[in-house]
Design a protein around this motif. Structure first.
Motif, mmCIF file in Angstrom:
data_model
loop_
_atom_site.group_PDB
_atom_site.id
_atom_site.type_symbol
_atom_site.label_atom_id
_atom_site.label_comp_id
_atom_site.label_asym_id
_atom_site.label_seq_id
_atom_site.Cartn_x
_atom_site.Cartn_y
_atom_site.Cartn_z
ATOM 1 N N SER A 273 0.834 -1.205 0.000
ATOM 2 C CA SER A 273 0.000 0.000 0.000
ATOM 3 C C SER A 273 0.870 1.256 0.000
ATOM 4 C CB SER A 273 -0.937 0.007 1.218
ATOM 5 O OG SER A 273 -0.195 0.077 2.430
ATOM 6 N N ILE A 274 2.053 1.151 0.597
ATOM 7 C CA ILE A 274 2.979 2.281 0.617
ATOM 8 C C ILE A 274 3.491 2.564 -0.792
ATOM 9 C CG2 ILE A 274 5.153 3.149 1.569
ATOM 10 C CD1 ILE A 274 4.719 1.263 3.931
ATOM 11 N N ILE A 275 3.731 1.484 -1.560
ATOM 12 C CA ILE A 275 4.181 1.656 -2.935
ATOM 13 C C ILE A 275 3.096 2.322 -3.770
ATOM 14 C CG2 ILE A 275 4.907 0.439 -5.027
ATOM 15 C CD1 ILE A 275 6.112 -1.688 -3.285
ATOM 16 N N VAL A 276 1.862 1.851 -3.630
ATOM 17 C CA VAL A 276 0.736 2.439 -4.367
ATOM 18 C C VAL A 276 0.614 3.919 -4.034
ATOM 19 C CG1 VAL A 276 -1.773 2.403 -4.667
ATOM 20 C CG2 VAL A 276 -0.512 0.257 -4.489
ATOM 21 N N SER A 277 0.706 4.228 -2.740
ATOM 22 C CA SER A 277 0.604 5.614 -2.294
ATOM 23 C C SER A 277 1.729 6.468 -2.869
ATOM 24 C CB SER A 277 0.635 5.670 -0.757
ATOM 25 O OG SER A 277 0.561 7.006 -0.309
ATOM 26 N N ALA A 278 2.956 5.940 -2.853
ATOM 27 C CA ALA A 278 4.109 6.697 -3.347
ATOM 28 C C ALA A 278 4.014 6.957 -4.845
ATOM 29 C CB ALA A 278 5.397 5.937 -3.022
ATOM 30 N N ILE A 279 3.593 5.942 -5.599
ATOM 31 C CA ILE A 279 3.493 6.089 -7.061
ATOM 32 C C ILE A 279 2.374 7.067 -7.430
ATOM 33 C CG2 ILE A 279 2.930 4.885 -9.208
ATOM 34 C CD1 ILE A 279 4.303 2.411 -8.056
ATOM 35 N N LEU A 280 1.218 6.934 -6.791
ATOM 36 C CA LEU A 280 0.112 7.842 -7.078
ATOM 37 C C LEU A 280 0.445 9.275 -6.668
ATOM 38 C CD1 LEU A 280 -3.018 5.711 -6.073
ATOM 39 C CD2 LEU A 280 -2.153 6.212 -8.362
ATOM 40 N N ALA A 281 1.157 9.415 -5.541
ATOM 41 C CA ALA A 281 1.562 10.750 -5.096
ATOM 42 C C ALA A 281 2.502 11.400 -6.106
ATOM 43 C CB ALA A 281 2.230 10.664 -3.724
ATOM 44 N N HIS A 282 3.337 10.583 -6.728
ATOM 45 C CA HIS A 282 4.284 11.095 -7.736
ATOM 46 C C HIS A 282 3.533 11.683 -8.925
ATOM 47 C CE1 HIS A 282 7.980 11.244 -10.139
ATOM 48 N NE2 HIS A 282 7.262 10.730 -11.128
ATOM 49 N N PHE A 283 2.478 11.009 -9.372
ATOM 50 C CA PHE A 283 1.765 11.444 -10.576
ATOM 51 C C PHE A 283 0.618 12.410 -10.286
ATOM 52 C CE2 PHE A 283 3.631 7.369 -11.976
ATOM 53 C CZ PHE A 283 4.271 7.799 -13.137
ATOM 54 N N LEU A 284 -0.049 12.254 -9.147
ATOM 55 C CA LEU A 284 -1.247 13.044 -8.874
ATOM 56 C C LEU A 284 -1.023 14.224 -7.937
ATOM 57 C CD1 LEU A 284 -3.845 10.139 -8.476
ATOM 58 C CD2 LEU A 284 -3.297 11.466 -10.526
ATOM 59 N N LEU A 285 -0.001 14.138 -7.086
ATOM 60 C CA LEU A 285 0.246 15.209 -6.123
ATOM 61 C C LEU A 285 1.571 15.929 -6.363
ATOM 62 C CD1 LEU A 285 -0.907 13.410 -2.833
ATOM 63 C CD2 LEU A 285 -2.222 14.993 -4.253
ATOM 64 N N ASN A 286 2.258 15.514 -7.415
ATOM 65 C CA ASN A 286 3.564 16.113 -7.746
ATOM 66 C C ASN A 286 4.586 15.963 -6.627
ATOM 67 O OD1 ASN A 286 2.758 17.062 -10.334
ATOM 68 N ND2 ASN A 286 1.729 18.814 -9.366
ATOM 69 N N GLU A 287 4.457 14.880 -5.858
ATOM 70 C CA GLU A 287 5.458 14.555 -4.841
ATOM 71 C C GLU A 287 6.468 13.599 -5.478
ATOM 72 O OE1 GLU A 287 3.538 13.031 -1.394
ATOM 73 O OE2 GLU A 287 2.380 14.854 -1.026
ATOM 74 N N LYS A 288 7.625 14.099 -5.805
ATOM 75 C CA LYS A 288 8.591 13.363 -6.602
ATOM 76 C C LYS A 288 9.089 12.102 -5.896
ATOM 77 C CE LYS A 288 8.279 16.301 -9.885
ATOM 78 N NZ LYS A 288 7.514 15.915 -11.104
ATOM 79 N N LEU A 289 9.136 11.024 -6.660
ATOM 80 C CA LEU A 289 9.664 9.754 -6.165
ATOM 81 C C LEU A 289 11.103 9.634 -6.642
ATOM 82 C CD1 LEU A 289 8.940 7.119 -4.669
ATOM 83 C CD2 LEU A 289 8.290 6.145 -6.874
ATOM 84 N N HIS A 290 12.036 9.904 -5.742
ATOM 85 C CA HIS A 290 13.447 9.935 -6.112
ATOM 86 C C HIS A 290 14.045 8.534 -6.130
ATOM 87 C CE1 HIS A 290 13.429 14.276 -6.070
ATOM 88 N NE2 HIS A 290 12.876 14.272 -4.871
#
Length: 267
Positions: free
Chosen positions: A90-107
């Motif tokens: 669920s953390i991975i799903v959250s991180a990936i969606l945040a990258h695309f939908l919230l502009n929170e970069k996944l470094h």
């Protein structure tokens, strides 16, 4: 495919669905909070309640509830030693969606953490034990009253009382392990504003997941029919999942700190 293998597969699929819904719910709720704050001008973090009238936030809550129900049902089909570690996805799903939908970069560190969680989960699934079917309430009662599990329950109760009455008043506000230990110990049988969420979340996940698996192994003897190689492989896969989870949260914490410092300089 025999009945037990089919049940394990059903449990895995439910756990994956649960992780998808729970991970997505965080993003949906956050977008709802942002939308409500933009409309009312008052954020929930400073006492605003406008998000309660925001449909997007409620949709996020419903999504989380569906995910939690799927997770609960998954335990009816597969052993805890298999289902519980998959919650990290669920953390991975959250991180990936945040990258695309919230502009929170996944470094890069976050990507490595995601890969570790996936790889560890695959290892756990491959070497997971077969669930021992429970045919009656009496059988479950016998498992719950066996000496080993009763000793574990008694140890948990004693440790919780020690933490609550001896350590919490003196060290609760300075040591994150006190409150997370209480929550994890009690949770294995069925926040904090003091510490950063990025610190609490991985520690709580590690402790809760480890203790839940320990309780399941003691009560249901999940590893009784497995050879040493499978048990060691499961433990290694579990450690990889935990390491990836901690790495993901560490990356988020670093980004929050960098963002705060940057905004402070601008001000």
């Amino acid at each position: 495919m025999d009945v037990i293998a089919k049940e394990n597969l059903t449990g895995v699929l439910l756990a994956l669905v649960s992780s998808g819904f729970i991970g997505a719910s965080f993003i949906i709720k956050k977008k709802g909070l942002k939308k409500a704050a933009a409309t009312s001008g008052v954020r929930a973090g400073v006492g605003g309640y406008s998000y309660l009238s925001e449909p997007l936030w409620w949709f996020g809550m419903i999504t989380m509830i569906v995910g939690e129900v799927a997770n609960f049902v998954a335990y009816a089909f597969a052993p805890a030693v298999l289902v519980t570690p998959l919650g990290a996805l669920s953390i991975i799903v959250s991180a990936i969606l945040a990258h695309f939908l919230l502009n929170e970069k996944l470094h890069a560190q976050g990507v490595v953490g995601c890969v570790m969680c996936i790889a560890g989960s695959v290892v756990v699934v491959i070497h997971a034990p077969e669930e021992h079917p429970i045919n009656s309430v009496l059988q479950l009662w016998n498992m719950a009253t066996q000496p080993g599990f009763l000793f574990y329950v008694a140890s948990v109760i004693v440790l919780v009382f020690i933490l609550v009455f001896l350590y919490a008043p003196q060290y609760g506000n300075s040591n994150v392990l006190v409150f997370t230990g209480i929550c994890s110990l009690m949770g294995s049988l069925s926040a904090l504003d003091t510490f950063n969420t990025a610190i609490v979340s991985p520690i709580y996940y590690v402790m809760f997941t480890s203790l839940t698996i320990l309780a399941s192994v003691i009560m249901f003897k999940d590893w009784a029919d497995q050879n040493a190689g499978n048990v060691i492989s499961e433990i290694c896969g579990f450690i990889v999942v935990l390491s990836g989870t901690i790495l993901l949260h560490t990356t988020k914490d670093f980004e929050r700190s960098s963002s705060f410092k940057g905004s402070h300089i601008v001000l």
